[in-house]
Design an enzyme around this catalytic site. Structure first.
Site, PDB file in Angstrom:
ATOM      1  N   HIS A  38       0.837  -1.199   0.000  1.00  0.00           N
ATOM      2  CA  HIS A  38       0.000   0.000   0.000  1.00  0.00           C
ATOM      3  C   HIS A  38       0.871   1.249   0.000  1.00  0.00           C
ATOM      4  CE1 HIS A  38      -3.293   2.710   0.670  1.00  0.00           C
ATOM      5  NE2 HIS A  38      -2.709   3.187   1.758  1.00  0.00           N
ATOM      6  N   SER A  39       0.529   2.215  -0.863  1.00  0.00           N
ATOM      7  CA  SER A  39       1.209   3.489  -0.950  1.00  0.00           C
ATOM      8  C   SER A  39       2.699   3.258  -1.242  1.00  0.00           C
ATOM      9  CB  SER A  39       0.974   4.293   0.332  1.00  0.00           C
ATOM     10  OG  SER A  39       1.252   5.654   0.150  1.00  0.00           O
ATOM     11  N   MET A  40       3.615   3.727  -0.398  1.00  0.00           N
ATOM     12  CA  MET A  40       5.027   3.443  -0.627  1.00  0.00           C
ATOM     13  C   MET A  40       5.254   1.943  -0.773  1.00  0.00           C
ATOM     14  SD  MET A  40       8.364   4.124   1.834  1.00  0.00           S
ATOM     15  CE  MET A  40       8.221   2.585   2.768  1.00  0.00           C
ATOM     16  N   ALA A  95       3.517  -0.251  -2.153  1.00  0.00           N
ATOM     17  CA  ALA A  95       3.196  -0.751  -3.493  1.00  0.00           C
ATOM     18  C   ALA A  95       4.412  -0.652  -4.403  1.00  0.00           C
ATOM     19  CB  ALA A  95       2.027   0.029  -4.081  1.00  0.00           C
ATOM     20  N   SER A 154      -1.691  -0.973  -4.118  1.00  0.00           N
ATOM     21  CA  SER A 154      -2.788  -0.240  -3.496  1.00  0.00           C
ATOM     22  C   SER A 154      -2.393   1.216  -3.244  1.00  0.00           C
ATOM     23  CB  SER A 154      -3.150  -0.924  -2.167  1.00  0.00           C
ATOM     24  OG  SER A 154      -3.975  -0.108  -1.369  1.00  0.00           O
TER      25      SER A 154
END
Length: 256
Positions: free
Chosen positions: A99-101, A103, A127
């Protein structure tokens, strides 16, 4: 190795397995967001189907690795994580989620694993993150902000309550970790955007300005075996209130 074979244990200190499942038929490996730690995913372990085992990467410099030196370069982090995984992973089908970083980290680790162990990675789920092509032109300024500016940015994303930063000791503990991770992701520029021979699913929140449909759709360009884009209700941390829907997307299509 079949599901009846001997499984490798999660390699400490880099990986946490909160609920070992010796009869698992596949494994999910999660990568936390900037400033995040493995504990964010602890509640997910029991929520997966009984034949899916959850592993979570624990970056150094936080939680139970607080005394270790933080890593602020993507290449160094990916090399460290990938080296440990290649030495310790068995042949269970693997899906990577970030998720975010996380990803972006998951994407880079997927490349290393796919090249070194063809067939091991069965799926990549990214994500709340812009596609690699947009990483090249992103604005990189959050890690340069003063402490108040950094706090305001993190609180606006919705992942951490403002009350947490109102505690001076917690603030002093968290801000160096958050700034480190933003330095890592904001200075990151992909060097390989060739298609991966695995399916890719991108999931975003409907109100997330940092990962809109326009920014996320080009993940299709690195998906060499199929692509899906899912939009769930919520902001950048949409996955907190939509956990079950996210877990369903992660395991969809995996061998069972």
């Amino acid at each position: 190795m079949t599901s009846e074979g001997i499984k490798s244990a999660a390699p400490a200190p880099w990986v946490r397995c909160f609920e070992p499942r010796p009869s698992a038929r596949c494994r999910v490996l999660c990568f936390p967001h900037a400033g995040g730690g493995a504990s964010y995913y602890r509640p997910w372990a029991a929520a997966f189907p009984a034949d899916v085992e959850l592993w979570v990467v624990q970056y150094p410099g936080r939680e139970d690795r607080m005394t270790e030196a933080r890593i602020d370069e993507m290449g160094v982090l990916v090399d460290e994580v990938s080296g440990v995984l290649l030495a310790e992973l068995d042949d269970l089908p693997l899906v990577l989620f970030g998720h975010s970083m996380g990803a972006a980290v998951a994407h880079e680790v997927a490349r290393v694993l796919a090249e070194a162990r063809p067939g091991l990675v069965r799926k990549l789920v990214v994500s709340g993150r812009m596609a690699p092509k947009h990483e090249m032109t992103k604005v990189a300024s959050v890690h340069l902000a003063d402490d108040d500016g950094l706090v305001a940015h993190v609180v606006a994303l919705g992942g951490t309550s403002a009350a947490v930063f109102a505690e001076p000791e917690l603030r002093d503990l968290l801000l160096p970790v958050i700034r480190n991770d933003y330095r890592l992701i904001e200075t990151y520029r992909p060097t390989d955007v060739a298609p991966l021979d695995v399916p890719v699913t991108a999931i975003i929140g409907s109100r997330d300005a940092r990962a809109t449909v326009e920014l996320a759709r080009p993940w299709s360009e690195i998906a060499g075996a199929g692509f899906a884009l899912k939009v769930l209700e919520g902001g950048h941390f949409y996955l907190t209130e939509n956990r079950d829907a996210v877990l369903a997307e992660i395991v969809a299509g995996l061998p069972r």
